[in-house]
Design a protein around this motif. Structure first.
Motif, PDB file in Angstrom:
ATOM      1  N   PHE A  61       0.856  -1.210  -0.210  1.00  0.00           N
ATOM      2  CA  PHE A  61       0.148  -0.115  -0.052  1.00  0.00           C
ATOM      3  C   PHE A  61       0.942   1.275   0.150  1.00  0.00           C
ATOM      4  O   PHE A  61       1.810   1.339   0.824  1.00  0.00           O
ATOM      5  CB  PHE A  61      -0.895   0.015   1.485  1.00  0.00           C
ATOM      6  CG  PHE A  61      -2.009  -0.871   1.405  1.00  0.00           C
ATOM      7  CD1 PHE A  61      -3.159  -0.832   0.995  1.00  0.00           C
ATOM      8  CD2 PHE A  61      -1.369  -2.258   1.956  1.00  0.00           C
ATOM      9  CE1 PHE A  61      -4.128  -1.784   1.153  1.00  0.00           C
ATOM     10  CE2 PHE A  61      -2.610  -3.072   2.157  1.00  0.00           C
ATOM     11  CZ  PHE A  61      -3.840  -3.106   1.517  1.00  0.00           C
ATOM     12  N   LEU A  62       0.631   2.081  -0.849  1.00  0.00           N
ATOM     13  CA  LEU A  62       1.417   3.481  -0.895  1.00  0.00           C
ATOM     14  C   LEU A  62       0.226   4.396  -0.463  1.00  0.00           C
ATOM     15  O   LEU A  62      -0.730   4.654  -0.871  1.00  0.00           O
ATOM     16  CB  LEU A  62       1.824   3.865  -2.275  1.00  0.00           C
ATOM     17  CG  LEU A  62       2.867   2.914  -2.809  1.00  0.00           C
ATOM     18  CD1 LEU A  62       3.550   3.416  -4.144  1.00  0.00           C
ATOM     19  CD2 LEU A  62       4.043   2.807  -1.904  1.00  0.00           C
ATOM     20  N   ARG A  63       0.917   5.423   0.601  1.00  0.00           N
ATOM     21  CA  ARG A  63      -0.028   6.546   1.011  1.00  0.00           C
ATOM     22  C   ARG A  63       0.798   7.811   1.121  1.00  0.00           C
ATOM     23  O   ARG A  63       2.130   7.661   1.025  1.00  0.00           O
ATOM     24  CB  ARG A  63      -0.581   6.022   2.307  1.00  0.00           C
ATOM     25  CG  ARG A  63       0.438   5.827   3.352  1.00  0.00           C
ATOM     26  CD  ARG A  63      -0.112   5.840   4.835  1.00  0.00           C
ATOM     27  NE  ARG A  63      -0.567   7.088   5.030  1.00  0.00           N
ATOM     28  CZ  ARG A  63      -1.244   7.439   6.220  1.00  0.00           C
ATOM     29  NH1 ARG A  63      -1.441   6.496   7.041  1.00  0.00           N
ATOM     30  NH2 ARG A  63      -1.642   8.537   6.530  1.00  0.00           N
ATOM     31  N   ASP A  64       0.293   9.048   1.211  1.00  0.00           N
ATOM     32  CA  ASP A  64       0.836  10.213   1.585  1.00  0.00           C
ATOM     33  C   ASP A  64       0.246  10.475   3.073  1.00  0.00           C
ATOM     34  O   ASP A  64      -0.372   9.904   3.545  1.00  0.00           O
ATOM     35  CB  ASP A  64       0.794  11.193   0.712  1.00  0.00           C
ATOM     36  CG  ASP A  64      -0.366  11.716   0.186  1.00  0.00           C
ATOM     37  OD1 ASP A  64      -1.477  11.209   0.990  1.00  0.00           O
ATOM     38  OD2 ASP A  64      -0.615  12.256  -0.663  1.00  0.00           O
ATOM     39  N   ALA A  65       0.543  11.608   3.358  1.00  0.00           N
ATOM     40  CA  ALA A  65      -0.049  12.189   4.651  1.00  0.00           C
ATOM     41  C   ALA A  65      -1.481  12.184   4.637  1.00  0.00           C
ATOM     42  O   ALA A  65      -2.174  12.224   6.030  1.00  0.00           O
ATOM     43  CB  ALA A  65       0.708  13.473   4.955  1.00  0.00           C
ATOM     44  N   LYS A  66      -2.110  12.449   3.582  1.00  0.00           N
ATOM     45  CA  LYS A  66      -3.502  12.691   3.534  1.00  0.00           C
ATOM     46  C   LYS A  66      -4.416  11.646   3.138  1.00  0.00           C
ATOM     47  O   LYS A  66      -5.372  11.399   3.584  1.00  0.00           O
ATOM     48  CB  LYS A  66      -3.928  13.930   2.601  1.00  0.00           C
ATOM     49  CG  LYS A  66      -3.312  15.290   3.075  1.00  0.00           C
ATOM     50  CD  LYS A  66      -3.666  16.522   2.083  1.00  0.00           C
ATOM     51  CE  LYS A  66      -3.324  17.656   2.588  1.00  0.00           C
ATOM     52  NZ  LYS A  66      -3.644  19.030   1.631  1.00  0.00           N
ATOM     53  N   ARG A  67      -3.751  10.725   2.157  1.00  0.00           N
ATOM     54  CA  ARG A  67      -4.768   9.787   1.552  1.00  0.00           C
ATOM     55  C   ARG A  67      -4.036   8.534   1.248  1.00  0.00           C
ATOM     56  O   ARG A  67      -2.670   8.468   1.146  1.00  0.00           O
ATOM     57  CB  ARG A  67      -5.589  10.311   0.273  1.00  0.00           C
ATOM     58  CG  ARG A  67      -4.722  10.639  -0.604  1.00  0.00           C
ATOM     59  CD  ARG A  67      -5.323  11.634  -1.761  1.00  0.00           C
ATOM     60  NE  ARG A  67      -4.379  12.142  -2.792  1.00  0.00           N
ATOM     61  CZ  ARG A  67      -4.531  11.323  -3.878  1.00  0.00           C
ATOM     62  NH1 ARG A  67      -4.928  10.417  -4.319  1.00  0.00           N
ATOM     63  NH2 ARG A  67      -3.530  11.907  -4.831  1.00  0.00           N
ATOM     64  N   ILE A  68      -4.744   7.361   0.898  1.00  0.00           N
ATOM     65  CA  ILE A  68      -4.131   6.136   0.351  1.00  0.00           C
ATOM     66  C   ILE A  68      -4.222   6.264  -1.053  1.00  0.00           C
ATOM     67  O   ILE A  68      -5.086   6.541  -1.703  1.00  0.00           O
ATOM     68  CB  ILE A  68      -4.925   4.874   0.951  1.00  0.00           C
ATOM     69  CG1 ILE A  68      -5.024   4.932   2.222  1.00  0.00           C
ATOM     70  CG2 ILE A  68      -4.305   3.691   0.473  1.00  0.00           C
ATOM     71  CD1 ILE A  68      -6.436   4.060   2.803  1.00  0.00           C
ATOM     72  N   LEU A  69      -2.996   5.763  -1.754  1.00  0.00           N
ATOM     73  CA  LEU A  69      -2.908   6.438  -3.081  1.00  0.00           C
ATOM     74  C   LEU A  69      -3.149   5.163  -3.988  1.00  0.00           C
ATOM     75  O   LEU A  69      -3.719   5.218  -5.150  1.00  0.00           O
ATOM     76  CB  LEU A  69      -1.270   6.952  -3.475  1.00  0.00           C
ATOM     77  CG  LEU A  69      -0.827   7.946  -2.514  1.00  0.00           C
ATOM     78  CD1 LEU A  69       0.551   8.420  -2.826  1.00  0.00           C
ATOM     79  CD2 LEU A  69      -1.596   9.348  -3.011  1.00  0.00           C
ATOM     80  N   THR A  70      -2.477   4.084  -3.824  1.00  0.00           N
ATOM     81  CA  THR A  70      -2.734   3.175  -4.632  1.00  0.00           C
ATOM     82  C   THR A  70      -2.057   1.729  -4.146  1.00  0.00           C
ATOM     83  O   THR A  70      -1.737   1.755  -2.646  1.00  0.00           O
ATOM     84  CB  THR A  70      -1.461   3.214  -5.946  1.00  0.00           C
ATOM     85  OG1 THR A  70      -1.733   2.153  -6.792  1.00  0.00           O
ATOM     86  CG2 THR A  70      -0.169   3.066  -5.684  1.00  0.00           C
ATOM     87  N   LEU A  71      -2.283   0.579  -4.468  1.00  0.00           N
ATOM     88  CA  LEU A  71      -2.102  -0.626  -4.359  1.00  0.00           C
ATOM     89  C   LEU A  71      -1.189  -1.303  -5.185  1.00  0.00           C
ATOM     90  O   LEU A  71      -1.742  -1.424  -6.395  1.00  0.00           O
ATOM     91  CB  LEU A  71      -3.224  -1.300  -3.869  1.00  0.00           C
ATOM     92  CG  LEU A  71      -2.834  -2.909  -3.384  1.00  0.00           C
ATOM     93  CD1 LEU A  71      -3.884  -3.261  -1.998  1.00  0.00           C
ATOM     94  CD2 LEU A  71      -3.045  -3.955  -4.246  1.00  0.00           C
ATOM     95  N   LEU A  72      -0.218  -2.194  -4.808  1.00  0.00           N
ATOM     96  CA  LEU A  72       0.745  -2.951  -5.649  1.00  0.00           C
ATOM     97  C   LEU A  72       0.947  -4.285  -5.103  1.00  0.00           C
ATOM     98  O   LEU A  72       1.020  -4.582  -4.165  1.00  0.00           O
ATOM     99  CB  LEU A  72       1.906  -2.210  -6.294  1.00  0.00           C
ATOM    100  CG  LEU A  72       1.979  -0.877  -6.493  1.00  0.00           C
ATOM    101  CD1 LEU A  72       2.318   0.132  -5.504  1.00  0.00           C
ATOM    102  CD2 LEU A  72       3.245  -0.601  -7.648  1.00  0.00           C
TER     103      LEU A  72
END
Length: 517
Positions: A61-72
């Motif tokens: 799971f990739l996220r930043d400070a505000k939201r979940i971005l994507t899944l690989l």
């Protein structure tokens, strides 16, 4: 054949020719409505990785400070060249599957992915081909099943980012515009990921337990791309998925089990049924932590060592409380047949009456009947119900920052306090006079990161580092959460615990310095 009206209508439908009719673009919408659960979809993709020979797989799971971005999903399998990628992304194309393959229908990659994401990207490379990629989107399917070619430079860059997993060959499946992620409001990413990962860990640990027991390395990781200095950002959570064996008891609930029964099934031949009786009131994860006991009694069907149904009697009988200890392992034939059929999502098996009739007649080598097994399971349950046991006080479970193996043992040993968020651990900047602090509003133990390297042999450590220190603090502080009024006496305890632990941390640092001299 020449058709004579009224002569064969009872037995067959005569035809006069055929035509190939390509699917309408609207068929693509059906791919997004297959009813795949999130965990089921991920498991389907991992099946592809296992079929490709992967022994190391990461759900990222990739996220930043505000939201979940994507899944690989990254694997070190054989990989695919351009032709292989085109075949894999062709909607409706069914490849040839070997006898031991987990795949069956050729729709899983597309249907599982597009049930949850509006964009599916697959990047891969083999020992003999460069990195290449394809992207399939919901809009592209509606536009005549258009598949986009990924820029080779990006494909190579993505592979390079995961060179710890993909060395010479491997595949990356990427989901973008994941619909569930887009519903997570700002500030709720941690909460969502905690629950989603717990469910995913349980599902994968159960349905792939034979592979995990045989050496498959399967991890779930979360990276915050807005922090850290690495190429991927900073790892904020990491879980090594452990096998959840639904037959992993240490001592059976009745002597003489497991027993193997043979069921004469018309149209299929003899089917082996391995019957197990769990010990009553077991606290092991493979018994208690895979779902309700009522749902998990009954048949456990496997196909090529992959669990495809976890519990249920398939019409043989209704689930009953006194049969909660009864579980039966059945290995399906790898070839298709008319008696036992697996659904496309690989989470349930449909049986014909021939199977249940065969089970009714099943016996083992000593002549014991399957009905006798059910009676033994019921007797073991009733005998166990008579025993008294010490009732332990419910606790708020440990959460993020604690190694999953520790969390599993806590769940086995202690009942869960309902309605409480798990207690997380986080390294943060704290004043020098504090070893730890409590964020009771967010159920988090805050650790002074000035001491982090001391408990990791001088290294940075991962998200689940310092397991002994964190576990001891969890046992010490668990009852400080979920309270109403914060009492002065409890604050006094926290204060002197802090003072004593600071002294211990200082002594530990001095001993390390002396050892280094």
């Amino acid at each position: 054949m020449t058709y004579e009206p009224g002569t064969v209508w009872q037995y067959e439908v005569p035809t006069t020719g055929s035509a190939h009719l390509p699917p309408d673009a609207g068929y693509g919408k059906a791919l997004t409505n297959q009813g795949y659960g999130f965990e089921v979809a991920i498991a389907d993709l991992i099946d592809n990785s296992i079929d490709a020979g992967a022994d190391e797989i990461v759900v990222h799971f990739l996220r930043d400070a505000k939201r979940i971005l994507t899944l690989l999903i990254i694997d070190n399998g054989r990989g695919m060249d351009d032709a292989g990628l085109d075949a894999a992304m062709t909607v409706g194309r069914r490849r040839d599957y070997g006898e031991s393959a987990l795949g069956m229908y050729g729709t899983g990659l597309k249907a599982a992915s597009l049930s949850h994401a509006s964009s599916l990207t697959v990047v891969s490379r083999t020992k003999r081909s460069r990195a290449a990629g394809r992207r399939l989107t919901a809009e592209g399917i509606e536009d005549g099943f258009r598949c986009d070619t990924v820029d080779p430079r990006y494909a190579q860059e993505l592979v390079d980012r995961y060179d710890g997993i993909i060395e010479w060959h491997g595949t990356i499946v990427r989901w973008d515009q994941v619909r569930a992620f887009e519903t997570v409001t700002t500030g709720q990413s941690d909460h969502y990921l905690s629950k989603a990962i717990a469910r995913l860990e349980t599902h994968l640990g159960l349905y792939l337990h034979r592979f995990l027991q045989n050496g498959l390395k399967l991890d779930i990781a979360v990276w915050d791309v807005s922090s850290g200095e690495g190429r991927l950002g900073e790892e904020v959570d990491h879980i090594a998925v452990e096998a959840l064996d639904p037959f992993g008891y240490k001592v059976p609930g009745k002597a003489g089990y497991p027993r193997t029964f043979t069921a004469p099934v018309e149209g299929l031949g003899d089917v082996r049924l391995t019957a197990h009786i769990w010990p009553a009131k077991s606290k092991q994860a493979g018994f208690r932590q895979i779902g309700s006991l009522a749902d998990r009694q009954g048949f456990y069907f496997y196909r090529n060592d992959r669990l495809v149904q976890a519990g249920g009697w398939n019409g043989l009988r209704n689930p009953e409380g006194h049969l909660a200890l009864a579980r039966v392992a059945v290995d399906l034939p790898s070839h298709e047949n008319s008696v036992l059929s697996l659904d496309v999502k690989k989470e349930s098996v449909t049986v014909t009456p021939a199977f249940t009739l065969g089970v009714e007649k099943a016996v083992d080598a000593s002549g014991n009947t399957f009905h006798g097994f059910l009676g033994d399971a019921e007797a073991a349950y009733r005998e166990g119900a008579k025993r008294t046991e010490i009732v332990r006080k419910p606790v708020t479970l440990p959460g993020k920052g604690i190694d999953p193996k520790i969390k599993r043992v806590v769940k086995e040993e202690l009942p869960e306090k309902p309605g409480e968020e798990p207690i997380a651990f986080s390294w943060v900047s704290l004043p020098g006079d504090k070893f730890f602090d409590l964020d009771r509003e967010n159920n988090t133990v805050l650790l002074n990161k000035a001491f982090r390297s001391d408990f990791n042999d001088g290294r940075r450590g991962g998200s689940n580092d310092a397991p002994v220190t964190k576990t001891l603090l969890y046992l010490l502080l668990e009852d400080c959460f979920g309270l109403g009024r914060w009492e002065r006496g409890r604050q006094d305890r926290v204060d002197y615990w802090n003072t004593i632990l600071l002294a211990a941390a200082g002594a530990h640092r001095e001993r390390r310095a002396q050892a280094a001299d």
